[in-house]
Enzyme design. Structure first.
Site, mmCIF file in Angstrom:
data_model
loop_
_atom_site.group_PDB
_atom_site.id
_atom_site.type_symbol
_atom_site.label_atom_id
_atom_site.label_comp_id
_atom_site.label_asym_id
_atom_site.label_seq_id
_atom_site.Cartn_x
_atom_site.Cartn_y
_atom_site.Cartn_z
ATOM 1 C CE LYS A 119 -4.467 -1.669 1.224
ATOM 2 N NZ LYS A 119 -5.695 -1.606 1.981
ATOM 3 C CE LYS A 201 -5.637 -8.022 -1.335
ATOM 4 N NZ LYS A 201 -6.641 -7.924 -0.321
ATOM 5 C CE LYS A 204 -13.100 -3.771 0.189
ATOM 6 N NZ LYS A 204 -11.917 -3.636 1.069
HETATM 7 N N1 AQP Z 1 -8.754 -11.298 -3.496
HETATM 8 C C1 AQP Z 1 -9.180 -11.825 -2.355
HETATM 9 N N2 AQP Z 1 -9.409 -13.149 -2.264
HETATM 10 C C2 AQP Z 1 -9.852 -13.696 -1.111
HETATM 11 N N3 AQP Z 1 -10.105 -12.977 0.002
HETATM 12 C C3 AQP Z 1 -9.893 -11.657 -0.038
HETATM 13 N N4 AQP Z 1 -10.050 -10.654 0.870
HETATM 14 C C4 AQP Z 1 -9.707 -9.483 0.310
HETATM 15 N N5 AQP Z 1 -9.331 -9.653 -0.963
HETATM 16 C C5 AQP Z 1 -9.435 -10.998 -1.217
HETATM 17 C C6 AQP Z 1 -10.528 -10.864 2.222
HETATM 18 O O1 AQP Z 1 -11.632 -9.997 2.436
HETATM 19 C C7 AQP Z 1 -11.636 -9.607 3.803
HETATM 20 C C8 AQP Z 1 -11.806 -8.137 3.910
HETATM 21 O O2 AQP Z 1 -10.721 -7.456 3.371
HETATM 22 P P1 AQP Z 1 -10.554 -5.919 3.671
HETATM 23 O O3 AQP Z 1 -11.598 -5.139 3.013
HETATM 24 O O4 AQP Z 1 -10.455 -5.706 5.116
HETATM 25 O O5 AQP Z 1 -9.165 -5.519 3.143
HETATM 26 P P2 AQP Z 1 -8.227 -6.086 2.075
HETATM 27 O O6 AQP Z 1 -7.795 -7.468 2.439
HETATM 28 O O7 AQP Z 1 -7.141 -5.080 1.911
HETATM 29 O O8 AQP Z 1 -9.185 -6.170 0.790
HETATM 30 P P3 AQP Z 1 -9.090 -5.358 -0.521
HETATM 31 O O9 AQP Z 1 -10.271 -5.720 -1.353
HETATM 32 O O10 AQP Z 1 -7.756 -5.560 -1.160
HETATM 33 O O11 AQP Z 1 -9.269 -3.881 -0.020
HETATM 34 P P4 AQP Z 1 -8.410 -2.620 -0.361
HETATM 35 O O12 AQP Z 1 -8.329 -2.591 -1.849
HETATM 36 O O13 AQP Z 1 -9.172 -1.484 0.225
HETATM 37 O O14 AQP Z 1 -7.094 -2.827 0.288
HETATM 38 C C9 AQP Z 1 -10.364 -10.112 4.433
HETATM 39 O O15 AQP Z 1 -10.648 -11.285 5.155
HETATM 40 C C10 AQP Z 1 -9.495 -10.428 3.257
HETATM 41 O O16 AQP Z 1 -8.580 -11.453 3.537
#
Ligand code: AQP
Length: 339
Positions: A119, A201, A204
């Protein structure tokens, strides 16, 4: 009513950040699995808005997305009668415990966190301290509720490890204050990859909307995104999880496997000898049909603002009561005057 200590059900805590519209990755790696756990465990699921502001957000959008996330949790099958559903920032204990835990966490540990490295590379103009101490707030989220298990996707396992280290360090000094939590990883769907860069991965907050499937995308947009997913030039449908060149195909097979309660190997066998176009078409259909009923339910729930408000207010009250017990104990242990 909370269960008695003698026969206490194990507690689960998890959450998603309302930092964008929820992706298929968040759904398959996290929310979908919570549904199966809610009968067996005492569950608390939060909308993690405090974590979201480690990256700049538009305030009105953050507020809106927080409520949308709550509606989505319920539409996915999380039952507010069985689980505590609350907004993280409505329970100040998270920020309070986070401060104490900051004093039990080492810079070196935080420096090793992959999410921080990713990040800060992505948001080079805003490498703030919150981004760095994100895992400490996450540890507070979990430890406040004395959670036994934390269902997460693979990307969050490193944060679970540091949470355990912080809790063990604190317990070693002050006695058994915190339950040491364990990460709970799903068998399949734990890491859904980007459709455009399948070695990364699905996220969002990806700048390229073609890289992720949002749970809110129009169905024809979902199908289009899947049909334009990056694969390889080999043209062979085979599941080879250790082969980076097959990352795109592996991802499609994994998505199909979770959507159809199968395994990537079985899906690969089913489509053996066929073209990528056929596989993509089938994946698109499975995803759209999987999301369709959730969307119908979501559209109904999101209109009922009073219902949603009732849930998060009740959730905040219960969350506060449980978290306060832990916080008081911690404050007393570290030497704060609490009465
Ligand atoms: N690609 C993924 N595959 C499986 N699980 C995923 N998670 C996130 N991306 C994937 C799981 O979703 C939960 C919530 O995640 P989060 O919103 O707290 O943050 P994150 O992991 O940083 O998810 P994002 O989508 O990548 O958000 P941004 O883009 O804002 O950083 C967690 O259990 C995570 O493991």
């Amino acid at each position: 009513m909370e269960t008695q200590n003698t026969e206490r059900k194990k507690r689960i805590f998890s959450g998603v950040q309302p930092s964008g519209t929820i992706t298929l990755g968040n759904y398959l790696g996290a929310i979908r699995n919570w549904v199966a756990l809610q009968d067996e465990y005492d569950c608390a699921f939060a909308m993690m808005d405090m974590h979201s502001i480690t990256v700049r957000q538009t305030p009105a959008e953050l507020r809106k997305r927080t409520l949308e996330l709550l509606a989505l949790y319920i539409a996915c099958g999380i039952d507010p009668e069985k689980c505590i559903l609350f907004i993280q920032s409505q329970n100040s204990a998270h920020a309070e415990l986070s401060w104490v835990l900051n004093c039990f966490t080492y810079m070196g540990e935080l420096n090793r966190m992959t999410q921080f490295k990713d990040k800060s590379a992505k948001h080079a103009d805003n490498i703030n301290a919150g981004l760095f101490t994100y895992p400490v707030l996450m540890a507070a989220d979990i430890l406040l509720y004395q959670a036994d298990l934390v269902p997460v996707g693979k990307d969050q396992m490193q944060h679970i490890e540091i949470c355990r280290d912080i809790a063990q360090r604190f317990n070693a000094v002050y006695g058994n204050v915190f339950t040491i939590p364990e990460g709970l990883l799903v068998k399949s769907g734990a890491k859904i990859m980007s459709l455009q860069e399948p070695t990364k991965k699905m996220s969002k907050s990806d700048e390229n909307p073609k890289a992720f499937i949002s749970m809110m995308d129009d169905f024809n947009v979902i199908a289009k995104k899947i049909k334009s997913a990056v694969t390889d030039s080999e043209g062979v449908i085979e599941y080879r999880p250790d082969d980076e060149n097959k990352a795109g195909v592996n991802n499609l097979l994994s998505i199909m496997a979770v959507m159809t309660d199968s395994t990537p190997e079985k899906v690969a066998a089913l489509y053996e000898g066929q073209g990528y176009g056929t596989l993509k078409g089938a994946v698109a259909e499975a995803v759209v049909e999987g999301i369709r009923p959730i969307r119908a339910e979501y559209d109904r729930i999101i209109k009922d603002k009073a219902y949603l408000q009732g849930i998060y207010r009740q959730g905040a009250e219960t969350a506060h009561r449980i978290a306060d017990r832990t916080l008081k104990k911690v404050y007393k242990k570290v030497g704060f005057v609490i009465d």
